[in-house]
Design an enzyme around this catalytic site. Structure first.
Site: not given
Ligand code: DA2
Length: 273
Positions: A169, A266
């Site tokens: 991300h 996040c």
């Molecule tokens: C900074 N990050 C990565 C985020 N904005 N979100 C975390 C999402 C985690 C989830 N297990 C996934 O893999 O979607």
């Protein structure tokens, strides 16, 4: 003598990690065989919320839904600019049901909500940066979603290609320090394609550049209010650079959430009015 920075009050939406767990693997950080300490996760999350409030920020909460362990990562549910909510269409089927409770919350708070047709994951990949939105692609959010977001929000969207699966991300590899005037960011250049690195260097010649150690400590998954930087305590070199520039690092440890591939940003959806 570093510049003196002025904070701006923010409004955040968060989701309590009541059902947080690592039950599936959709990024390289996730290991369902490694246990999560749920009570430690709860304590870390409450610490973050307390720190936001003591720094003058408003925090709203959405009710967590059983069976949606990643719902705690509120940033991924939408990107909000000028009160307009551009919702998410998660790539992983496991996360798709998160959209409904978040959309419902935004509507009940009086916002219009746009339902995208293309895969996109909110502020995970859309990072509003003042005059434009920086937008990641490569692992989750698609170029088509960048186009949809620009059309709905009426803000230029600058696409950036991510190339390292550990930084899947955009908000794992970059965060905004200042969103007024020329603006400024901190980022980890090696997470981006060569062309995207050039774009970032052109837009932000004075950016703070982080090391891989800072980035893997989730140091770039930070929230800055213009003065305070709520940052992972493991990102020591980055915190030092920020302090040299007049920012005030506020360490908050979300280590249990790193096991799911997430950190401070996040867990934090910003509602920009
Ligand atoms: C900074 N990050 C990565 C985020 N904005 N979100 C975390 C999402 C985690 C989830 N297990 C996934 O893999 O979607």
């Amino acid at each position: 003598m570093p510049e003196s920075r002025v904070p701006r009050r923010r409004r955040f939406l968060v989701c309590e990690p009541r059902h947080f767990a690592v039950q599936y693997a959709i990024n390289p950080w996730m290991r369902p065989d490694v246990p999560v300490d749920v009570s430690l996760a709860q304590a870390q999350w409450h610490e973050l919320i307390g720190v936001y409030r003591t720094h003058g920020h408003t925090v709203d909460t959405v009710e967590p839904v059983p069976g949606l362990p990643d719902m705690v990562f509120a940033a991924n549910a939408a990107v909000v600019v000028g009160g307009r909510v551009f919702g998410s269409l998660f790539k992983a089927p496991e996360r798709r049901p998160e959209s409904l409770p978040y959309d419902t919350w935004f509507k009940s708070a009086g916002h219009d909500v746009y339902r995208p047709e293309s895969v996109c994951e909110g502020e995970g990949d859309f990072v509003p940066a003042g005059r434009w939105i920086l937008a990641g692609t490569g692992f989750r959010t698609t170029r088509e979603a960048h186009r949809e977001a620009q059309e709905y929000l009426g803000v230029p969207v600058i696409g950036l290609t991510l190339t390292d699966p550990y930084f899947y991300h955009l908000d794992t590899a970059l965060f905004v320090l200042d969103d007024e005037g020329e603006g400024n960011i901190a980022y980890y250049p090696e997470a981006f394609s060569p062309g995207s690195r050039e774009v970032l260097a052109r837009l932000y010649p004075d950016a703070v550049l982080a090391t891989r150690e800072d980035a893997t400590a989730f140091g770039l998954n930070s929230v800055c209010d213009g003065r305070h930087v709520f940052i992972s305590p493991g990102a020591t070199a980055l915190a030092e650079q920020l302090a040299d520039r007049g920012y005030v690092p506020v360490p908050v440890d979300l280590s249990e959430f790193h096991k799911a591939g997430g950190g401070i940003k996040c867990c934090t959806q910003e509602i920009r009015s």
